[in-house]
Write a protein that holds these residues in place. Sequence first.
Motif, mmCIF file in Angstrom:
data_model
loop_
_atom_site.group_PDB
_atom_site.id
_atom_site.type_symbol
_atom_site.label_atom_id
_atom_site.label_comp_id
_atom_site.label_asym_id
_atom_site.label_seq_id
_atom_site.Cartn_x
_atom_site.Cartn_y
_atom_site.Cartn_z
ATOM 1 N N ALA A 61 0.843 -1.204 0.000
ATOM 2 C CA ALA A 61 0.000 0.000 0.000
ATOM 3 C C ALA A 61 0.878 1.254 0.000
ATOM 4 O O ALA A 61 0.610 2.214 -0.739
ATOM 5 N N HIS A 118 1.237 4.028 -3.078
ATOM 6 C CA HIS A 118 1.078 5.466 -2.819
ATOM 7 C C HIS A 118 2.286 6.235 -3.367
ATOM 8 O O HIS A 118 2.125 7.287 -3.999
ATOM 9 N N GLU A 133 -3.059 5.462 -6.404
ATOM 10 C CA GLU A 133 -3.837 5.635 -5.181
ATOM 11 C C GLU A 133 -4.964 4.609 -5.015
ATOM 12 O O GLU A 133 -5.251 4.167 -3.904
ATOM 13 N N ALA A 134 -5.626 4.238 -6.110
ATOM 14 C CA ALA A 134 -6.728 3.277 -6.002
ATOM 15 C C ALA A 134 -6.228 1.942 -5.465
ATOM 16 O O ALA A 134 -6.859 1.335 -4.582
ATOM 17 N N GLU A 135 -5.091 1.490 -5.980
ATOM 18 C CA GLU A 135 -4.521 0.225 -5.514
ATOM 19 C C GLU A 135 -3.990 0.351 -4.093
ATOM 20 O O GLU A 135 -4.071 -0.598 -3.301
ATOM 21 N N ALA A 136 -3.466 1.525 -3.766
ATOM 22 C CA ALA A 136 -2.981 1.762 -2.404
ATOM 23 C C ALA A 136 -4.133 1.658 -1.407
ATOM 24 O O ALA A 136 -4.007 1.026 -0.350
ATOM 25 N N LYS A 137 -5.260 2.267 -1.756
ATOM 26 C CA LYS A 137 -6.428 2.229 -0.869
ATOM 27 C C LYS A 137 -6.982 0.812 -0.745
ATOM 28 O O LYS A 137 -7.409 0.389 0.330
ATOM 29 N N ALA A 138 -6.963 0.057 -1.846
ATOM 30 C CA ALA A 138 -7.466 -1.321 -1.817
ATOM 31 C C ALA A 138 -6.636 -2.186 -0.875
ATOM 32 O O ALA A 138 -7.178 -2.964 -0.072
ATOM 33 N N ASP A 139 -5.299 -2.057 -0.947
ATOM 34 C CA ASP A 139 -4.430 -2.836 -0.069
ATOM 35 C C ASP A 139 -4.579 -2.387 1.378
ATOM 36 O O ASP A 139 -4.578 -3.212 2.298
ATOM 37 N N ALA A 140 -4.707 -1.067 1.592
ATOM 38 C CA ALA A 140 -4.868 -0.545 2.954
ATOM 39 C C ALA A 140 -6.169 -1.057 3.567
ATOM 40 O O ALA A 140 -6.210 -1.442 4.745
ATOM 41 N N LEU A 141 -7.232 -1.104 2.755
ATOM 42 C CA LEU A 141 -8.525 -1.593 3.228
ATOM 43 C C LEU A 141 -8.441 -3.066 3.580
ATOM 44 O O LEU A 141 -8.955 -3.502 4.624
ATOM 45 N N CYS A 159 -6.613 -3.508 6.842
ATOM 46 C CA CYS A 159 -7.491 -3.205 7.976
ATOM 47 C C CYS A 159 -8.461 -4.344 8.234
ATOM 48 O O CYS A 159 -8.729 -4.718 9.385
#
Length: 203
Positions: free
Chosen positions: A170, A174, A179-187, A190
């Motif tokens: 993630a 970034h 950003e879309a892939e970063a958010k997907a991995d971060a989600l 979590c």
Amino acid sequence: ALGEHANSLLDRESVTSLTLASRLAPTNGLIFARLAKALLKEEMKASFILNLQGFTEVPERASVSENVMKEVGSLSSLATRLAPSSLEAWETRLRLAKEMTNEAEICNSLDRCIALNSSQPSVWILLADKMTETNRLDDALTALNRAFELTSVSNSPDAYLRLSALKARARLFHKMGREAEAKADALEACTNVISSSDVANDS
């Protein structure tokens, strides 16, 4: 008989026992690798205790630390010379290189660890970190994807490394502006944390 006694001491973590084992079996690289780890662990523990006691300037201790690091370096180098095919010996050398921030040695040890066992997720994650530092972002992503694949195995004993791989990827996405892939991995990271917490509470 001496070899058997040395092997009986191999699983002990004390410097004294492993030093004795190294004298009984001076050609056993694994013994020297574990002795190096034991010395490093003992030194770090002593330094931690000094910090807790409030010491801020201990020049004698700094000198001892430098000497110990040199000794640990000699032991880990000897271990890999005696046991060049031992993953544990090279992982020990890698750990020391990280402690000393020796970039060339880190890269060399990483390459050896991967060559000996390319199915170790933690090695690929560390390799990705080093590649990111040198701005080799595409190579870093390849390494993290490999780590992610390895931690996707359902029976992986290192399943917790999946979370580390996700977080690292993630951050990398970034940095790459994806950003879309970063958010997907971060989600997903979590979600994994929450799932792990639920399992722990259920048990």
